[in-house]
Design a protein around this motif. Structure first.
Motif, mmCIF file in Angstrom:
data_model
loop_
_atom_site.group_PDB
_atom_site.id
_atom_site.type_symbol
_atom_site.label_atom_id
_atom_site.label_comp_id
_atom_site.label_asym_id
_atom_site.label_seq_id
_atom_site.Cartn_x
_atom_site.Cartn_y
_atom_site.Cartn_z
ATOM 1 N N GLY A 1 0.835 -1.198 0.000
ATOM 2 C CA GLY A 1 0.000 0.000 0.000
ATOM 3 C C GLY A 1 0.869 1.247 0.000
ATOM 4 O O GLY A 1 1.877 1.334 -0.722
ATOM 5 N N SER A 2 0.523 2.192 0.888
ATOM 6 C CA SER A 2 1.239 3.482 0.880
ATOM 7 C C SER A 2 2.622 3.404 1.542
ATOM 8 O O SER A 2 3.340 4.390 1.586
ATOM 9 N N PHE A 3 3.015 2.222 2.052
ATOM 10 C CA PHE A 3 4.371 2.053 2.582
ATOM 11 C C PHE A 3 5.349 1.621 1.482
ATOM 12 O O PHE A 3 6.543 1.489 1.736
ATOM 13 N N GLY A 4 4.808 1.389 0.272
ATOM 14 C CA GLY A 4 5.698 0.916 -0.787
ATOM 15 C C GLY A 4 5.504 1.595 -2.116
ATOM 16 O O GLY A 4 6.447 2.097 -2.718
ATOM 17 N N HIS A 5 4.237 1.645 -2.557
ATOM 18 C CA HIS A 5 4.001 2.066 -3.939
ATOM 19 C C HIS A 5 4.349 3.526 -4.234
ATOM 20 O O HIS A 5 4.822 3.837 -5.321
#
Ligand code: IPE
Length: 269
Positions: A52-56
């Motif tokens: 999610g927002s920790f990677g993408h």
């Protein structure tokens, strides 16, 4: 009973996908409770989670999914000066997300052991290299892994290994009985993007049915729903019970496993 369940928690389910490094703690806790019910009923579980927002977001901005590009810089500046710094940063963010997931499991009395892919896997896609036997289940803990930035030996130097590809390898090589893809924002695979009012749930999907998926390519550096389906249909060739369900409704995960029937999309061959 020692049936093996591979459970993938999509990044959009456990994080706010468009807000950098933002968790959905309530959802994570509900899922941890569900997992404790399953282990209490004797199921063996291997947990894989997304980014999610920790990677993408950072990966997309710095083109990590396309590998090393000499001198690459995004259009607008941030705190990083080169891709290698972002590789480290995303790995750290993923370790942080993993810690939060694991802490929630521990609060329900579940012991876990995390296996960060950048430490054991090389290459991207289904044929990545890595010793899957590290997930051999052990009565003492739940093995946990996740999508990550991994090293690549093919000249790209690094790339993004999706949790969906990891699920394919674990579920097929470890002889899973159940593969559950829990995602957020929809009850399963839909006929049209879930935001459209006439979008309907596809209850059974056999790999040759048409659908109009929504792939948010400005956020997602892996394949979104398309990659999930590619993996799911190959897994279904070997694993009897494969589902895509709404992870915000954990009872559906439970029903899919216990009775083989719930609201969601069953993947058949
Ligand atoms: C992506 O993994 C990993 C990174 C972007 C670092 P996934 O493909 O498993 O993640 P989600 O489920 O789409 O967020």
């Amino acid at each position: 009973m020692d049936e093996l369940v591979v459970l993938k928690l999509g990044g959009g389910l456990i994080t706010e996908k468009s807000e950098l490094c933002t968790l959905k703690p309530g959802v994570i806790n509900k899922l941890a409770k569900l997992i404790s019910k399953l282990t209490g009923s004797g199921y063996r579980i291997i947990l894989v989670h997304g980014a999610g927002s920790f990677g993408h977001l950072k990966a997309k901005k710095w083109n990590l999914h396309e590998g090393y590009i000499e001198g690459f810089k995004p259009d607008d500046n941030d705190e990083f000066s080169k891709q290698s710094e972002v590789v480290e940063s995303v790995r750290n963010d993923m370790m942080l997300l993993n810690e939060r997931v694991v802490n929630s499991l521990q609060s329900f009395g579940i012991q876990t052991k995390s296996f960060p892919p950048h430490e054991w896997a090389t290459g991207v896609g289904r044929n990545f290299s890595g010793n899957i036997s590290i997930f051999e289940n052990n009565d003492e803990y739940i093995p946990v892994t996740f999508g990550d930035v991994v090293n690549c030996n093919d000249g790209t130097v690094f790339g993004i290994l999706s949790g969906d590809d990891i699920c394919y390898r674990i579920a097929t090589e470890m002889g899973a009985n159940h593969m559950i893809f829990a995602m957020g924002g929809a009850p399963g695979l839909m006929t049209k993007p879930p935001s459209m009012p006439d979008s309907k749930l596809i209850r059974i999907w056999s790999g040759d049915m048409e659908f109009d998926g929504e792939h948010v390519s400005n956020i997602d550096v892996t394949g979104g729903i398309y990659l999930k389906l590619d993996c799911a249909k190959l897994i279904a060739l070997e694993v009897p019970n494969v589902w895509i369900v709404d992870g915000e409704q954990p009872t559906r995960i439970l029903e899919a496993i216990l009775s083989g029937d719930t609201i969601g999309t069953k993947i058949i061959t």
